[in-house]
Design a protein around this motif. Structure first.
Motif, PDB file in Angstrom:
ATOM      1  N   SER A  53      30.784  45.867  36.902  1.00  8.87           N
ATOM      2  CA  SER A  53      31.986  46.129  37.700  1.00  8.87           C
ATOM      3  C   SER A  53      32.792  47.302  37.130  1.00  8.87           C
ATOM      4  O   SER A  53      33.630  47.871  37.813  1.00  8.87           O
ATOM      5  N   VAL A 110      33.166  43.224  44.045  1.00 12.01           N
ATOM      6  CA  VAL A 110      34.170  42.702  43.103  1.00 12.01           C
ATOM      7  C   VAL A 110      34.693  41.337  43.550  1.00 12.01           C
ATOM      8  O   VAL A 110      35.068  40.520  42.712  1.00 12.01           O
ATOM      9  N   GLY A 153      38.154  44.767  37.610  1.00 10.14           N
ATOM     10  CA  GLY A 153      36.720  44.886  37.342  1.00 10.14           C
ATOM     11  C   GLY A 153      36.411  46.160  36.586  1.00 10.14           C
ATOM     12  O   GLY A 153      35.576  46.181  35.685  1.00 10.14           O
TER      13      GLY A 153
END
Ligand code: PFF
Length: 471
Positions: A327, A180, A24
């Motif tokens: 992210s 995530v 991420g």
């Protein structure tokens, strides 16, 4: 004290959470926005090949080194480095690696949030139908309307930073880890949907040709350096983000294999994003792959505006961009947050709130670079360009260089081997059979960290500065 309990922030639930968090962090605007236009500007295939070589030869080894430092230190990059440096009985100046990382993360976040804000704005723009049927000129006007209006930029930047605050203040397990675990699968599903759409509706063959046809003549020394810088940026290395995430990695998990998986994901996303964007670009007449930074915000809306189901696909695309940026952004905030919590005992919410306030204020400089302060330049840079240049071309290479030299030459060998035991019997490692102290990871990783990576990074650094001086 057990190694896992030395840190106060907790540990990822599993190896997969770490992989998703680090992926991420790696997959972001660098893959979706920067990679396609930089490839476009550098002529395609040959550049892509060099980019992959850089990922493999420099990116992966340096990322492994960062995770080693984080997992050995088990704290924010500043305190992890302080612990590892003390344990290595070496010059205290090596601790600067942690400070540079935390600082670079905040500086990058200040301008990254502004671009991510553009993504948020475009979700609404496409949704409202204002991109339906636009040509290049009106798409450029739409983009200009956004960037010339500081109030709009500030609203979007604030919303995006608020999203980052929500996640980071939740801590390692309930904030970062949980986010995530939802965001990354969503991101992959959306990428697959976009890819299928690009194959069905775009000019996929032309995109493949552009990305994979190898024309050695289009390669210049400068393009090689640019490919290396991009590899660093897209892998999030040299700035402490991966070190901070590595600090929460369960003990005993193989660092080499895990980092390889993350870099494969990161490269795949860059390639798939390139295939999607160029399929769409090549299927719409009048759009060039060399459009530069406006490729995503000017060229793509034109394409979406004229393609079947373009509005829905356009929304999916910009949601994807925002998720990827989100992210990544949380990993830019985490190193400083972890440090502030350690240093002051503040709650996570308080620490991340204060830091977001600071980043928001810094970000105003980038916001005004596109409008009121367009003419305010220092050494030819607007504040936005200057921050991008200073972080990508100065702080990041210095961080990466220092990390490879430190782990390659200076770090306590017992500590290093403790983190890398998983490499035993692994392809990259050769153990000398004598005593534990003299064990060294002689070839492969060790050699690359000591000589290949520092030389390559130093070259980027010097050329990056030189290029801009002669500009
Ligand atoms: N890797 C991110 C991207 O490709 O957009 C950017 C980034 C995130 C760079 C985190 C550095 C970092 F520490």
């Amino acid at each position: 004290m057990s190694i896992d309990s030395r840190g106060i922030h907790g540990i990822w639930l599993s190896r997969w959470t770490f992989i998703m968090a680090a992926t991420g962090s790696a997959v972001g605007l660098g893959n979706l926005w920067k990679f396609p236009y930089v490839v476009g500007n550098n002529g395609g295939g040959a550049f892509v090949l060099i980019y992959f070589l850089c990922m493999l030869l420099v990116g992966v080894p340096v990322m492994m080194a960062e995770v080693v430092l984080g997992r050995e230190g088990r704290n924010s990059p500043i305190n992890s480095m302080s612990y590892v440096v003390k344990n290595s009985e070496c010059c205290q100046a090596w601790q600067l690696i942690g400070w540079i990382g935390v600082l670079a993360g905040l500086l990058i976040l200040s301008f990254y949030a502004v671009i991510a804000g553009w993504g948020l704005h475009y979700i609404l723009e496409v949704f409202s139908g204002s991109t339906v049927g636009v040509d290049g000129e009106s798409a450029a006007l739409l983009f200009g309307d956004l960037t010339s209006d500081p109030a709009k930029l500030i609203v979007w930047q604030t919303i995006f930073l608020g999203m980052c605050l929500t996640v980071v203040s939740g801590g390692v397990k309930k904030g970062l880890g949980a986010a995530v675990e939802i965001l990354m699968p969503l991101l992959f599903i959306m990428l697959i949907v976009m890819l299928i759409y690009a194959i069905l509706e775009g000019n996929f063959i032309a995109a493949c040709r552009f990305l994979f046809e190898f024309d050695i003549a289009s390669l210049s020394w400068r393009a090689i350096l640019e490919a290396m810088g991009l590899a660093f940026f897209t892998l999030s290395i040299g700035m402490g983000a991966i070190m901070a995430y590595g600090a929460y990695m369960p003990a005993g998990v193989s660092i080499g294999r895990t980092v390889l998986i993350i870099s494969v994901f990161d490269s795949l996303v860059a390639i798939v994003a390139g295939l999607i964007i160029f399929s769409i670009v090549f299927s719409t007449s009048g759009i060039e792959p060399t459009a530069g930074p406006g490729l995503m915000f000017i060229s793509l809306p034109v394409a979406f505006g004229s393609m079947p189901a373009g509005q829905v696909i356009g929304i999916i695309f910009f949601v994807l961009v925002v998720i990827a940026a989100w992210s990544s952004a949380i990993s830019l905030l985490e190193p400083a947050t972890a440090w502030l919590v350690e240093a002051t005992g503040f709650t996570r919410f308080m620490a991340s709130f204060l830091l977001i306030g600071f980043v928001w204020f810094l970000g105003l400089g980038s916001v005004f670079s596109f409008n009121l302060g367009r003419d305010f330049t220092l050494a030819g840079f607007t504040i936005f360009d200057g921050l991008d240049f200073m972080t990508s071309n100065i702080l990041l290479p210095i961080g990466g260089l220092a990390i490879s030299l430190f782990v390659g030459f200076v770090m306590n060998k017992d500590a290093l081997l403790k983190q890398m035991v998983d490499l035993e019997g692994y392809l990259l490692t050769l153990k000398t059979p004598s005593s534990c102290k003299t064990l060294s990871l002689r070839v492969g990783w060790d050699w690359v960290l000591r000589y290949v990576a520092p030389t390559a990074i130093a070259a980027i650094f010097i050329m990056g500065i030189y290029d801009n001086m002669s500009y």
